[in-house]
Structure formats: C-alpha cells, structure tokens
Motif scaffolding. Structure first.
Motif, short mmCIF file in Angstrom:
data_model
loop_
_atom_site.label_atom_id
_atom_site.label_comp_id
_atom_site.label_asym_id
_atom_site.label_seq_id
_atom_site.Cartn_x
_atom_site.Cartn_y
_atom_site.Cartn_z
N HIS A 30 1.07 -1.11 -0.39
CA HIS A 30 0.80 -0.06 -0.21
C HIS A 30 0.89 1.23 0.06
O HIS A 30 1.84 1.13 0.80
CB HIS A 30 -0.83 -0.30 1.18
N CYS B 30 -1.91 8.03 3.00
CA CYS B 30 -2.03 9.30 2.54
C CYS B 30 -3.05 10.27 3.85
O CYS B 30 -3.70 9.94 3.62
CB CYS B 30 -2.58 10.06 1.48
N PRO C 176 -6.40 13.03 0.63
CA PRO C 176 -5.94 11.42 0.33
C PRO C 176 -7.09 11.07 -0.63
O PRO C 176 -6.72 10.57 -1.71
CB PRO C 176 -6.90 10.98 1.51
N THR D 163 -5.48 12.57 -3.90
CA THR D 163 -4.14 11.77 -4.42
C THR D 163 -4.24 10.67 -4.71
O THR D 163 -4.00 10.17 -5.76
CB THR D 163 -3.05 11.76 -2.88
N PHE D 164 -5.37 9.63 -4.19
CA PHE D 164 -5.62 8.40 -4.25
C PHE D 164 -6.38 8.05 -5.95
O PHE D 164 -5.90 7.39 -6.07
CB PHE D 164 -5.89 7.50 -3.17
N ALA E 221 -4.39 5.92 -8.51
CA ALA E 221 -5.30 4.60 -8.74
C ALA E 221 -4.97 4.66 -10.25
O ALA E 221 -5.36 3.44 -10.95
CB ALA E 221 -6.74 4.70 -8.19
N PHE F 197 -4.55 1.36 -0.94
CA PHE F 197 -4.25 2.81 -0.54
C PHE F 197 -4.82 3.01 0.59
O PHE F 197 -6.34 3.04 0.61
CB PHE F 197 -5.40 4.20 -1.77
N THR G 77 -5.91 5.35 4.12
CA THR G 77 -5.65 7.24 4.29
C THR G 77 -5.21 6.75 5.97
O THR G 77 -5.33 5.90 7.33
CB THR G 77 -7.30 7.30 4.60
N TRP H 16 -15.64 7.81 -0.80
CA TRP H 16 -14.55 6.10 -0.68
C TRP H 16 -15.00 4.90 -1.61
O TRP H 16 -13.95 4.64 -1.47
CB TRP H 16 -13.97 6.47 0.66
N SER I 82 -11.36 1.69 -8.29
CA SER I 82 -9.54 0.97 -7.99
C SER I 82 -9.62 -0.14 -8.02
O SER I 82 -9.21 -1.13 -7.88
CB SER I 82 -9.09 1.43 -6.61
N VAL J 23 -9.28 -0.08 -1.33
CA VAL J 23 -8.91 1.01 -0.31
C VAL J 23 -9.11 0.84 1.45
O VAL J 23 -9.30 -0.96 1.09
CB VAL J 23 -10.64 2.13 -0.74
#
Length: 298
Positions: free
Chosen positions: A48, A51, A72, A75-76, A80, A88, A90, A107, A114, A118
């Motif tokens: 992983h 962030c 985050p 960013t992710f 992704a 990813f 958090t 999310w 993705s 997550v």
C-alpha cells in the motif's frame, strides 16, 4: 514481486512533509515524482501507499506537525489510474470531520474505480483549532467517533444502508455507486491503550504512531490479556528510525529494525527511508523488495 505473509507498505513521501522525518528533495517534488514512486512500488508488489488528512494546520503547530498534507481522496484517485494492484491507506482520516454516509459514498466510489483497493485508516483527531475552523464540536468527539465507526461499517459497501445509533441515523436512502468490498478494512490510529481497545472493538487493525519499540512492547503485552484481544487483527507499525537499505553498512540495521517490529507481532509495516533524492528512493524500493522483504514473508 513480493510474497504472501507480512505486508510491507510505504509512508508515501511528498504527500506529507513532517519535520521529524522529511527529506529535503520532497519539497519541490510533485505529481510526476509521485507517479514514479507509485508505479515502481506497484510493480515491486508493495502492499500500500499512505496519505494523511489535515485541512489546515494551525500556525503554532506547524513546527511539530509540518504544513503539507495532500488531500487523500484526490491523491489516491490520481494514483489509482496509474497503478493496478497497490492499495491505498488513509493514514488517517479524521473521522469526526465527516458524516459516515458521505465517507461511504466518496471512498466507496474510489473503491469501485480502483477495483477494491481502499483501506480506511481513521482517527479521533486532536487539533482543536482545526475542529473549530471546520465548525465541528471538539468536546465529546470520542463518543461521536465510536458511533461513526459503527455507522461507517454499516454504510460502506451497501447500496441501501441503514443505521440507528447514538449520533447518526439513516435509512430509506440509496447510495450508488457504493464500495465493492463487503467489509472494507478499517484501521484505527492513535497511540494510547484506549485507541487500541477501540481498534479491537470496532476495527480490523491498529495503526499507532510515535511509539517506541519498548512502549509498544509494554502496551501490547497488556493488551494480549484483554478480553477484546483477537488473533485476526492487523497490527500496523511504522518504524521511526530512518535508515538507507541501499547502504551496506545500514542494511543489517534495517533488517534488524524490521525483525524487531515483526517480533512485536506486526502484520503490516509502513516503511520510510533516509533518502537523498527520487532516484535514490526508487533504488531503496528495489533493494527492500529484493533483499529485505523475502526474509520476512512466507
């Protein structure tokens, strides 16, 4: 490619700059460097990237906390699309800042886009000035946090979530899209016995920070005698000492550091290194994946 067993993730550079462990080269680094880190880590099989979340750091706290915190979710979402397998995390979301259904939607959408990558790390939050800035009550956040954990578990991955608790109530709504993971991993941050108890009660793992090996050893020895203790639980540790695994003189110390955390019971590590630049950091990822990780995985 890394093997099954103990999982190795990265405390992602650039996205957070902390005075205690940041490298000067990250100050001017940005999206291009992040993509190279993410794609290299993905290719090598790291578990992983992380962030953290802060909206605005009080100026008085900046010398201790640093000031850079990439968002985050943005960013992710960006990373992704550049990767295939890496997850990813958090590290962490301040849960009282958010309604659980809003988190489940935002999310959950990333989880779907993705392919189920997550992991939600969450915390209760400690910066009262940031709570005030966002119009969120600081007092009483502990009870609200615990109810939000229950509500988030009920909402994530459900198209028609329903929950009735002490602080949150919802039902007769449709959340579309929702997360693809039926049970998204939830790791709780913190550094106290109380945070560990909460993680055992409400989460899938504990992700503490700024605790020495001796402090962790003492706390975990106590926790293993609690009725809440369970084996199917991730202990996510972040070694504090910065070393360079490409340096032959430091590699043995790095291996020893990983081993000491494994002996504490770590199932997941968040790794950081003492690096001189982007190319050096990428070399460190290669060295760890090929020469260090195989010693600790099945």
């Amino acid at each position: 490619m890394l093997h099954r067993g103990m999982r190795f993730g990265l405390t992602t550079p650039i996205v957070t700059r902390h005075p205690a462990n940041d490298a000067p080269w990250t100050e001017d680094a940005g999206p291009a460097e992040l993509v190279r880190i993410a794609t290299t880590a993905d290719r090598l099989g790291f578990h992983h990237l992380t962030c953290s979340e802060h909206v605005a750091i009080p100026a008085a706290a900046a010398p201790v906390r640093g000031t850079r915190y990439y968002d985050p979710l943005a960013t992710f979402g960006f990373l992704a699309g550049q990767t295939e397998n890496i997850r990813f995390v958090t590290h962490v979301l301040v849960l009282p800042y958010h309604h659980p259904v809003a988190l489940a939607k935002r999310w959950g959408t990333l989880d779907r886009l993705s392919g189920g990558r997550v992991i939600l790390g969450v915390g209760v939050g400690t910066l009262e000035e940031e709570f005030d800035l966002l119009g969120v009550e600081f007092a009483g956040r502990g009870a609200r946090y615990e109810d939000a954990l229950r509500a988030l578990r009920a909402a994530f991955g459900s198209r028609e979530p329903r929950y009735a608790g002490t602080h949150y109530h919802f039902g007769d709504v449709v959340v579309d899209p929702c997360g693809v993971q039926a049970r998204v991993p939830i790791w709780l941050g913190g550094r106290s016995a109380r945070s560990l108890r909460r993680a055992l009660r409400f989460g899938d793992g504990w992700d503490p920070f700024r605790l020495s090996i001796a402090e962790l050893d003492t706390l975990l020895a106590r926790a293993r005698g609690w009725p809440e203790w369970r084996v199917s639980f991730d202990l996510v540790l972040s070694p504090e000492q910065l070393l360079d695994p490409t340096d032959a003189r430091e590699r043995a110390a790095f291996v020893d550091l990983v081993g000491r955390h494994r002996d504490l019971g770590a199932t997941v590590l968040n790794l950081r290194f003492r690096s001189a630049g982007l190319e050096h950091y990428l070399e460190q990822l290669e060295a760890v994946a090929t020469d260090v990780v195989p010693r600790f995985v099945a």
